[in-house]
Scaffold this active site. Structure first.
Site, PDB file in Angstrom:
ATOM      1  N   GLY A  17       0.876  -1.176   0.000  1.00  0.00           N
ATOM      2  CA  GLY A  17       0.000   0.000   0.000  1.00  0.00           C
ATOM      3  C   GLY A  17       0.908   1.219   0.000  1.00  0.00           C
ATOM      4  O   GLY A  17       2.103   1.104  -0.269  1.00  0.00           O
ATOM      5  N   PHE A  19       1.833   3.104   2.610  1.00  0.00           N
ATOM      6  CA  PHE A  19       2.784   3.194   3.729  1.00  0.00           C
ATOM      7  C   PHE A  19       3.232   1.852   4.236  1.00  0.00           C
ATOM      8  O   PHE A  19       3.942   1.793   5.216  1.00  0.00           O
ATOM      9  CB  PHE A  19       2.161   3.986   4.885  1.00  0.00           C
ATOM     10  CG  PHE A  19       1.905   5.410   4.505  1.00  0.00           C
ATOM     11  CD1 PHE A  19       0.625   5.863   4.291  1.00  0.00           C
ATOM     12  CD2 PHE A  19       2.956   6.278   4.274  1.00  0.00           C
ATOM     13  CE1 PHE A  19       0.384   7.158   3.886  1.00  0.00           C
ATOM     14  CE2 PHE A  19       2.735   7.579   3.872  1.00  0.00           C
ATOM     15  CZ  PHE A  19       1.438   8.022   3.683  1.00  0.00           C
ATOM     16  N   ARG A  21       3.270  -2.837   3.773  1.00  0.00           N
ATOM     17  CA  ARG A  21       2.998  -4.045   2.992  1.00  0.00           C
ATOM     18  C   ARG A  21       1.842  -4.804   3.623  1.00  0.00           C
ATOM     19  O   ARG A  21       1.608  -4.695   4.815  1.00  0.00           O
ATOM     20  CB  ARG A  21       4.238  -4.948   3.015  1.00  0.00           C
ATOM     21  CG  ARG A  21       5.429  -4.343   2.315  1.00  0.00           C
ATOM     22  CD  ARG A  21       6.699  -5.127   2.625  1.00  0.00           C
ATOM     23  NE  ARG A  21       7.872  -4.416   2.145  1.00  0.00           N
ATOM     24  CZ  ARG A  21       8.235  -4.389   0.875  1.00  0.00           C
ATOM     25  NH1 ARG A  21       7.493  -5.037  -0.019  1.00  0.00           N
ATOM     26  NH2 ARG A  21       9.299  -3.704   0.482  1.00  0.00           N
ATOM     27  N   VAL A  22       1.150  -5.555   2.786  1.00  0.00           N
ATOM     28  CA  VAL A  22       0.018  -6.342   3.268  1.00  0.00           C
ATOM     29  C   VAL A  22       0.296  -7.824   3.007  1.00  0.00           C
ATOM     30  O   VAL A  22       0.686  -8.180   1.900  1.00  0.00           O
ATOM     31  CB  VAL A  22      -1.285  -5.931   2.541  1.00  0.00           C
ATOM     32  CG1 VAL A  22      -2.451  -6.729   3.063  1.00  0.00           C
ATOM     33  CG2 VAL A  22      -1.545  -4.435   2.717  1.00  0.00           C
ATOM     34  N   ASP A 132     -12.042   9.952   1.074  1.00  0.00           N
ATOM     35  CA  ASP A 132     -11.102   9.444   0.059  1.00  0.00           C
ATOM     36  C   ASP A 132     -11.707   8.257  -0.681  1.00  0.00           C
ATOM     37  O   ASP A 132     -11.030   7.264  -0.927  1.00  0.00           O
ATOM     38  CB  ASP A 132      -9.789   9.052   0.750  1.00  0.00           C
ATOM     39  CG  ASP A 132      -8.624   9.086  -0.230  1.00  0.00           C
ATOM     40  OD1 ASP A 132      -7.540   8.583   0.098  1.00  0.00           O
ATOM     41  OD2 ASP A 132      -8.814   9.604  -1.355  1.00  0.00           O
TER      42      ASP A 132
HETATM   43  C1  LIG Z   1      -0.840  -3.135  -4.236  1.00  0.00           C
HETATM   44  O1  LIG Z   1      -1.516  -4.376  -4.285  1.00  0.00           O
HETATM   45  C2  LIG Z   1      -2.144  -4.781  -3.178  1.00  0.00           C
HETATM   46  C3  LIG Z   1      -1.959  -4.120  -1.996  1.00  0.00           C
HETATM   47  C4  LIG Z   1      -2.608  -4.599  -0.891  1.00  0.00           C
HETATM   48  C5  LIG Z   1      -3.446  -5.699  -0.970  1.00  0.00           C
HETATM   49  C6  LIG Z   1      -3.634  -6.355  -2.180  1.00  0.00           C
HETATM   50  C7  LIG Z   1      -4.553  -7.515  -2.220  1.00  0.00           C
HETATM   51  N1  LIG Z   1      -5.374  -7.561  -1.168  1.00  0.00           N
HETATM   52  C8  LIG Z   1      -6.279  -8.566  -1.060  1.00  0.00           C
HETATM   53  N2  LIG Z   1      -7.109  -8.605   0.019  1.00  0.00           N
HETATM   54  C9  LIG Z   1      -7.040  -7.809   1.141  1.00  0.00           C
HETATM   55  C10 LIG Z   1      -6.180  -6.765   1.464  1.00  0.00           C
HETATM   56  C11 LIG Z   1      -6.571  -6.344   2.718  1.00  0.00           C
HETATM   57  C12 LIG Z   1      -5.986  -5.244   3.537  1.00  0.00           C
HETATM   58  N3  LIG Z   1      -7.604  -7.093   3.093  1.00  0.00           N
HETATM   59  N4  LIG Z   1      -7.885  -7.968   2.124  1.00  0.00           N
HETATM   60  C13 LIG Z   1      -6.412  -9.554  -2.009  1.00  0.00           C
HETATM   61  C14 LIG Z   1      -5.575  -9.537  -3.125  1.00  0.00           C
HETATM   62  C15 LIG Z   1      -5.704 -10.540  -4.111  1.00  0.00           C
HETATM   63  C16 LIG Z   1      -4.877 -10.508  -5.209  1.00  0.00           C
HETATM   64  C17 LIG Z   1      -3.925  -9.492  -5.344  1.00  0.00           C
HETATM   65  C18 LIG Z   1      -3.797  -8.520  -4.394  1.00  0.00           C
HETATM   66  C19 LIG Z   1      -4.609  -8.496  -3.258  1.00  0.00           C
HETATM   67  C20 LIG Z   1      -2.974  -5.869  -3.279  1.00  0.00           C
END
Ligand SMILES: COc1cccc(-c2nc(Nc3cc(C)[nH]n3)cc3ccccc23)c1
Length: 284
Positions: A17, A19, A21-22, A132
């Protein structure tokens, strides 16, 4: 409830994101799947707006419960990092789907806008303004439902903005792009989210934001609500967009009226025709 890193098995990185990583994560004792957002304290300059934004994100999002708002189950930190324990949305970022499909069919856009209106009504009842609302801040759940995420910019209404804006202006309403003290106290309220909902409706149906232009021109076009709606957009959808993208916040269509709008009813009142079909079929 006290959380710490040892409670989780960290899975694959989902992405980065602004700020942090997830990661996909599983809570060991329950096997519960969640998303772990990791923010490095070093990257949140002390005393800057960012630290306050994270604190506000946690405070606001932790207390929200709505099917179209990403849940925050908890948070914890160690010496270097802050961890946010978030709901996992199985189909990832909405804007990637939008870019891939170029634009959404009217029935899908209407269902998405109905879900966003429901989430915003919930937020506004709690006097929270998101500020936002844009595809980049919306995730898609495993059943295709939208989940508003990233409350970094949300505040309690009414509000006087101090932190300077960066990133795209596309979604900002006139009252937030107008320079300071130009005959208004540049304070604003929940109605900023109504404008953003109008921009979102336009972008779902057209595939680009209504005021997309150079920085200077975007400013000017927003301040004049200067946009053109392509002819392939249905008259009903056009009507809703024009009732949300109104310069005077007081004149924007309120959320309950959005949910009752003919374009929304036409595509969202589940199976009305289907049940009728059932009836007529049965009645033949
Ligand atoms: C910049 O790409 C980003 C950044 C953050 C999350 C994802 C992403 N997130 C989620 N789910 C989430 C994220 C959160 C905080 N809750 N559920 C699923 C995905 C599936 C395929 C690719 C990417 C995904 C991508």
């Amino acid at each position: 409830r006290q959380f710490h890193l040892g409670m989780f098995e960290i899975g694959r990185p989902l992405g980065k994101g602004k700020f942090g990583r997830v990661y996909l994560a599983r809570e060991r004792s329950s096997g519960f799947i969640c998303a772990l957002k990791v923010l490095y304290k070093a990257e949140l300059q002390h005393g800057s707006g960012v630290e306050k934004q994270v604190r506000r994100e946690v405070e606001i999002q932790s207390n929200l419960r709505h099917p179209n708002i990403l849940k925050m189950y908890g948070h914890f930190h160690d010496s270097k990092r802050i961890f946010l324990i978030l709901e996992f949305a199985g189909r990832g970022e909405l804007y990637k789907h939008l870019r891939k499909e170029n634009r959404f069919p009217e029935w899908k856009a209407a269902q998405y806008i109905a879900q966003m209106a429901s989430a915003l009504r919930y937020l506004h009842r709690k006097h929270v303004i998101h500020r936002d609302i844009k595809p980049e801040n919306i995730l898609v759940g495993i059943h295709g439902e939208l989940k508003i995420s990233d409350f970094g910019w949300s505040v309690h209404a009414p509000n006087h903005r101090r932190t300077t804006l960066c990133g795209t202006l596309d979604y900002l309403p006139p009252e937030m792009v107008r320079p300071h003290g130009s005959g208004n106290d540049n304070s604003y309220d929940e109605k900023v989210d109504l404008w953003s909902l109008g921009v979102l409706t336009y972008e779902f149906l057209v595939g680009e934001a209504p005021f997309e232009d150079t920085m200077v021109m975007t400013h000017r076009r927003i301040a004049r609500a200067d946009m053109t709606i392509p002819s392939f957009v249905s008259p009903e959808a056009r009507d809703l967009i024009k009732k949300l993208l109104v310069l005077d916040p007081a004149k924007r269509l309120p959320l309950d009226a959005v949910q009752q709008h003919p374009w929304i009813i036409k595509h969202c009142v589940k199976g009305e025709r289907a049940t009728n079909r059932e009836k007529t079929k049965g009645g033949e």
